[in-house]
Design a protein around this motif. Structure first.
Motif, PDB file in Angstrom:
ATOM      1  N   THR A 287       1.199  -1.095  -0.222  1.00 42.85           N
ATOM      2  CA  THR A 287       0.047  -0.081  -0.469  1.00 42.85           C
ATOM      3  C   THR A 287       1.063   0.863  -0.432  1.00 42.85           C
ATOM      4  N   SER A 288       2.066   1.141   0.928  1.00 47.77           N
ATOM      5  CA  SER A 288       3.539   2.339   0.515  1.00 47.77           C
ATOM      6  C   SER A 288       2.396   2.787   1.486  1.00 47.77           C
ATOM      7  N   SER A 289       1.491   3.141   2.769  1.00 49.36           N
ATOM      8  CA  SER A 289       0.640   4.129   3.124  1.00 49.36           C
ATOM      9  C   SER A 289       1.145   3.569   4.725  1.00 49.36           C
ATOM     10  N   SER A 290       1.541   4.459   5.612  1.00 54.02           N
ATOM     11  CA  SER A 290       1.271   3.484   7.234  1.00 54.02           C
ATOM     12  C   SER A 290       0.382   4.062   7.775  1.00 54.02           C
ATOM     13  N   ALA A 291      -0.659   4.752   7.166  1.00 53.59           N
ATOM     14  CA  ALA A 291      -1.391   5.360   7.983  1.00 53.59           C
ATOM     15  C   ALA A 291      -2.479   4.551   7.612  1.00 53.59           C
ATOM     16  N   GLY A 326      11.816   4.784   8.014  1.00 54.22           N
ATOM     17  CA  GLY A 326      12.515   4.455   6.916  1.00 54.22           C
ATOM     18  C   GLY A 326      12.516   6.030   5.919  1.00 54.22           C
ATOM     19  N   THR A 327      11.443   7.149   5.848  1.00 55.70           N
ATOM     20  CA  THR A 327      11.317   8.283   5.255  1.00 55.70           C
ATOM     21  C   THR A 327      12.553   9.232   6.089  1.00 55.70           C
ATOM     22  N   SER A 328      12.746   9.608   6.733  1.00 53.47           N
ATOM     23  CA  SER A 328      14.049  10.188   7.705  1.00 53.47           C
ATOM     24  C   SER A 328      15.414   9.364   6.167  1.00 53.47           C
ATOM     25  N   ALA A 366       2.904  12.600   5.859  1.00 51.48           N
ATOM     26  CA  ALA A 366       1.434  12.317   6.048  1.00 51.48           C
ATOM     27  C   ALA A 366       1.890  10.801   6.429  1.00 51.48           C
ATOM     28  N   GLY A 367       1.464   9.683   6.623  1.00 57.82           N
ATOM     29  CA  GLY A 367       1.724   8.092   5.951  1.00 57.82           C
ATOM     30  C   GLY A 367       0.995   7.680   4.841  1.00 57.82           C
ATOM     31  N   VAL A 368       0.941   8.574   3.490  1.00 68.03           N
ATOM     32  CA  VAL A 368       0.810   8.201   2.596  1.00 68.03           C
ATOM     33  C   VAL A 368       1.845   8.009   1.293  1.00 68.03           C
ATOM     34  N   PRO A 369       0.941   7.379   0.460  1.00 65.72           N
ATOM     35  CA  PRO A 369       2.637   7.194  -0.467  1.00 65.72           C
ATOM     36  C   PRO A 369       2.935   8.816  -0.822  1.00 65.72           C
ATOM     37  N   GLY A 370       4.292   8.503  -0.945  1.00 67.11           N
ATOM     38  CA  GLY A 370       5.346   9.398  -1.658  1.00 67.11           C
ATOM     39  C   GLY A 370       4.317  10.728  -1.683  1.00 67.11           C
ATOM     40  N   ALA A 371       4.517  10.875   0.074  1.00 67.55           N
ATOM     41  CA  ALA A 371       4.873  12.698   1.325  1.00 67.55           C
ATOM     42  C   ALA A 371       6.341  11.997   1.582  1.00 67.55           C
ATOM     43  N   GLY A 372       7.062  11.843   1.941  1.00 64.69           N
ATOM     44  CA  GLY A 372       8.631  11.458   1.801  1.00 64.69           C
ATOM     45  C   GLY A 372       8.833  12.195   0.111  1.00 64.69           C
ATOM     46  N   ILE A 373       9.115  12.027  -0.195  1.00 64.57           N
ATOM     47  CA  ILE A 373       9.849  12.843  -1.156  1.00 64.57           C
ATOM     48  C   ILE A 373       9.588  14.895  -1.518  1.00 64.57           C
ATOM     49  N   LEU A 400      11.196   2.547  -3.917  1.00 62.26           N
ATOM     50  CA  LEU A 400      12.135   3.233  -2.167  1.00 62.26           C
ATOM     51  C   LEU A 400      10.911   3.543  -1.351  1.00 62.26           C
ATOM     52  N   ASP A 401       9.185   4.316  -1.935  1.00 63.05           N
ATOM     53  CA  ASP A 401       8.471   4.811  -1.097  1.00 63.05           C
ATOM     54  C   ASP A 401       8.020   2.834  -0.848  1.00 63.05           C
ATOM     55  N   MET A 402       7.895   1.891  -1.199  1.00 56.05           N
ATOM     56  CA  MET A 402       6.652   0.745  -0.361  1.00 56.05           C
ATOM     57  C   MET A 402       8.315   0.648   0.591  1.00 56.05           C
ATOM     58  N   LEU A 403       9.034   0.584   0.370  1.00 52.54           N
ATOM     59  CA  LEU A 403      10.114  -0.123   1.564  1.00 52.54           C
ATOM     60  C   LEU A 403      10.508   0.657   2.608  1.00 52.54           C
ATOM     61  N   ARG A 404      10.738   1.990   1.957  1.00 52.38           N
ATOM     62  CA  ARG A 404      10.538   2.946   3.526  1.00 52.38           C
ATOM     63  C   ARG A 404       9.773   3.002   4.534  1.00 52.38           C
ATOM     64  N   THR A 405       8.278   2.651   3.643  1.00 52.02           N
ATOM     65  CA  THR A 405       6.687   2.334   4.379  1.00 52.02           C
ATOM     66  C   THR A 405       6.805   0.994   5.197  1.00 52.02           C
ATOM     67  N   VAL A 406       7.863   0.241   5.133  1.00 54.34           N
ATOM     68  CA  VAL A 406       7.996  -0.676   5.843  1.00 54.34           C
ATOM     69  C   VAL A 406       8.195  -1.031   7.037  1.00 54.34           C
ATOM     70  N   LEU A 407      10.194  -0.054   6.490  1.00 50.27           N
ATOM     71  CA  LEU A 407      10.653   0.331   8.380  1.00 50.27           C
ATOM     72  C   LEU A 407      10.033   1.364   8.859  1.00 50.27           C
ATOM     73  N   ASN A 408       8.945   2.335   8.416  1.00 50.79           N
ATOM     74  CA  ASN A 408       8.143   2.924   8.900  1.00 50.79           C
ATOM     75  C   ASN A 408       7.636   2.506  10.121  1.00 50.79           C
ATOM     76  N   VAL A 409       6.255   1.318   9.003  1.00 50.09           N
ATOM     77  CA  VAL A 409       5.669   0.928  10.892  1.00 50.09           C
ATOM     78  C   VAL A 409       6.662  -0.438  11.393  1.00 50.09           C
TER      79      VAL A 409
END
Ligand code: ASP
Length: 438
Positions: A287-291, A326-328, A366-373, A400-409
Motif C-alpha cells: 500500500t505504501s502507506s503506514s496510515a 524509513g522516510t527520514s 503524512a503516512g501516505v504514498p509519496g509524502a516523503g519526497i 523506495l517508498d514501498m520499502l521505507r514504509t515497511v521500515l516506518n511501520v
C-alpha cells in the motif's frame, strides 16, 4: 486448504501473483485490462483499510485511556513515546548519512543522464514545489494549531487529520474517567463495544488482503512501466547505487538497530517480532502507506506480541503520524545524493542541518504514498540544495517508498513493545504465536 496457510503466506502469494499478472499485462500489451479489471480491487482494499482507520483510532484510544488505572500515566507514556521515536529517527538518519557519504552514489552519476532527467521531470518537480509552498508559509507553532481541530466531524472526515482525532479521543477518554456519573458508564461500554466491532471488521478485511495486494501490485507494475518494462529496468540500473544505499540503510536499521532495541528494552526475540510483523510489512509494502496499514499493525502488535491495547492504541497511531525512520533515512540519503550529483560539497554543519530538518520533515510527512519526497524539499531548502534535484530520484521513488514504509511501520511496532515493556503492559512469552489466527 487455503485456510490452513498462515496469513503472511497468503499475502505473499497474492503479491507474487500480482507481480506476475502485472508483468504479463505489460508484456502482452494488455495493460488496459489490468488497469480496468484488476487494479480496482486493489483500490477497494485500500479504501477498506482507510475506512476503518478513524473509527479504530477513536474507539481503541478511548478504550485505552479509560482502561488506565492512573491517568497521570498517560503523560508519562506520551513523553516516553516521543523520546523513543525521536531517538530512533535520529539514529536512522545518521545511518543514512554515514552510508551515503561512504559510498558516494552521486559522484559516478553520468552528466548526460543528469541533464536528461532534469528536463524530463521538470513538470513533476513543479507540482511538488507547489504542494510544499502551502506548508512553508506557516509559522513555527502551526503544528500545535494543527493538532487541535475546530470541528470534530470535520477532523474525522479526513484521514490526514489523525493527530486531531487522537487529540479529541484522549480528551474524551479523560473526561469519561473523571466524570463520576452512572450514565457515563453507558458511553464507556458503548465505545468498548464499538472497538470490538471495528476489530472484527478488520478481521473481515484481512480475509480480502491477499486479493487486495495482488490487485495493488499488478496495477502498480502496469502504471510504473507504462508499456515499456525495459525502460524502467534501465532507470534502475542508472540509479542502482543510490537505491542500494537507501535499501542498505533500511536493512541496517531493521536488522541491527531494531533487534538491539527489542533485546535490551523490550526483551523480545527478534525472530518472534519479525514473524508477527511480516504480514504487516507485506501490507505496508503493497500500500505504501503506514496510515492505511495502521489497522493491521494494531491487530498484530496486540494479538501477536501481547502489547496491551492501552499502549498500542496510543503509541501506534501517534507513530504513524510522527515516527518515520524509513522516510527520514531516505531523505538524508536523497539530499546528499543530489548534492553529490550537482558537485556540491556539504559541510559538517550542513550535514547536521540535514539531521535536524529530516527529523522535522519526517514528523511532518503524512503516512501516505509519496509524502516523503514532498517533504524532502524542506531538507533541500534548509541546506541550500537545488530542488530541481528531485527530478533525479522521482523515477524510482515508488519502489523506495514501498520499502521505507515497511521500515516506518516496523519502527512504530518496535517502540510500542518498548514502551509497553517499560510500563509492564506487555504479555509476551518467547515463541508465542507469531501472528493472529485469521
Ligand atoms: N509512504 C510513507 C508512509 O506512509 C511516507 C513516505 O515516505 O512517503 O509511511
Amino acid at each position: 486448504m487455503w485456510q490452513k496457510f498462515p496469513l503472511w503466506a497468503k499475502i505473499l502469494a497474492g503479491m507474487l501473483i500480482g507481480i506476475l499478472i502485472g508483468i504479463l499485462g505489460v508484456w502482452l500489451k494488455v495493460g488496459w485490462f489490468v488497469t480496468d479489471w484488476v487494479k480496482p480491487f486493489g483500490v477497494v482494499f485500500l479504501n477498506l483499510l482507510k475506512l476503518v482507520a478513524m473509527p479504530l483510532i477513536f474507539a481503541s484510544l478511548v478504550t485505552g485511556v479509560t482502561g488506565l488505572s492512573d491517568i497521570t500515566k498517560l503523560s508519562r507514556i506520551g513523553l516516553k513515546t516521543i523520546a523513543y521515536y525521536l531517538l530512533t529517527t535520529v539514529l536512522a538518519i545518521t545511518v543514512g548519512l554515514l552510508l551515503v557519504n561512504a559510498f558516494k552514489p552521486g559522484e559516478s552519476f553520468p552528466e548526460d543522464k543528469r541533464l536528461e532527467m532534469l528536463e524530463q521531470y521538470a513538470v513533476d518537480v513543479e507540482g511538488r514545489k507547489l504542494a510544499i509552498d502551502n506548508i512553508k508559509s506557516d509559522g513555527p507553532l502551526q503544528f500545535l494549531v494543527d493538532i487541535v481541530p475546530d470541528n470534530v466531524v470535520g477532523a474525522a472526515s479526513d484521514n490526514a487529520n489523525m493527530l486531531q482525532v487522537i487529540f479529541f479521543a484522549i480528551l474524551f477518554g479523560l473526561a469519561i474517567v473523571i466524570v463520576k456519573h452512572p450514565k457515563v458508564e453507558v458511553v464507556k461500554d458503548f465505545v468498548i463495544g464499538l472497538n470490538e466491532i471495528i476489530l472484527k471488521i478488520i478481521d473481515f478485511i484481512m480475509l480480502f488482503a491477499p486479493f487486495g495486494v495482488m490487485a495493488l501490485l499488478a496495477g502498480l507494475i502496469v502504471d510504473f512501466s507504462g508499456d515499456n518494462l525495459s525502460d524502467s529496468l534501465h532507470l534502475f540500473a542508472t540509479l542502482g547505487l543510490y537505491a542500494l544505499v537507501v535499501i542498505g540503510g533500511l536493512l541496517f536499521v531493521a536488522l541491527v538497530i531494531y533487534p538491539t532495541y527489542l533485546r535490551f528494552f523490550a526483551g523480545i526475540r527478534f525472530v518472534d517480532f519479525y514473524k508477527t510483523m511480516f504480514p504487516v510489512q507485506l501490507v505496508a509494502f503493497s500500500t505504501s502507506s503506514s496510515a492505511a496499514t495502521l489497522p493491521v499493525t494494531m491487530e498484530q502488535v496486540e494479538k501477536g506480541l501481547g502489547v496491551s491495547s492501552e499502549v498500542a492504541s496510543f503509541v501506534l497511531p501517534i507513530g504513524v503520524t510522527i515516527n518515520m525512520d524509513g522516510t527520514s533515512l531516505y531523505q538524508a540519503v536523497a539530499a546528499v545524493f543530489i548534492a553529490q550529483v550537482f558537485g556540491i560539497e556539504l559541510t559538517l554543519v550542513q550535514q547536521l542541518t540535514i539531521v535536524l530538518t529530516a527529523t522535522l520533515a519526517s514528523i511532518g510527512s503524512a503516512g501516505v504514498p509519496g509524502a516523503g519526497i514532498v517533504m524532502l524539499i524542506i531538507v533541500l531548502n534548509a541546506v541550500g540544495l537545488p530542488v530541481e534535484g528531485l527530478a533525479l530520484i522521482l523515477a524510482i521513488d515508488r519502489p523506495l517508498d514501498m520499502l521505507r514504509t515497511v521500515l516506518n511501520v516496523t519502527g512504530d511496532a518496535v517502540i510500542a513493545t518498548v514502551v509497553a515493556k517499560s510500563e509492564r503492559k506487555i504479555d509476551y512469552k518467547p515463541g508465542m504465536i507469531g501472528e493472529s489466527e485469521q
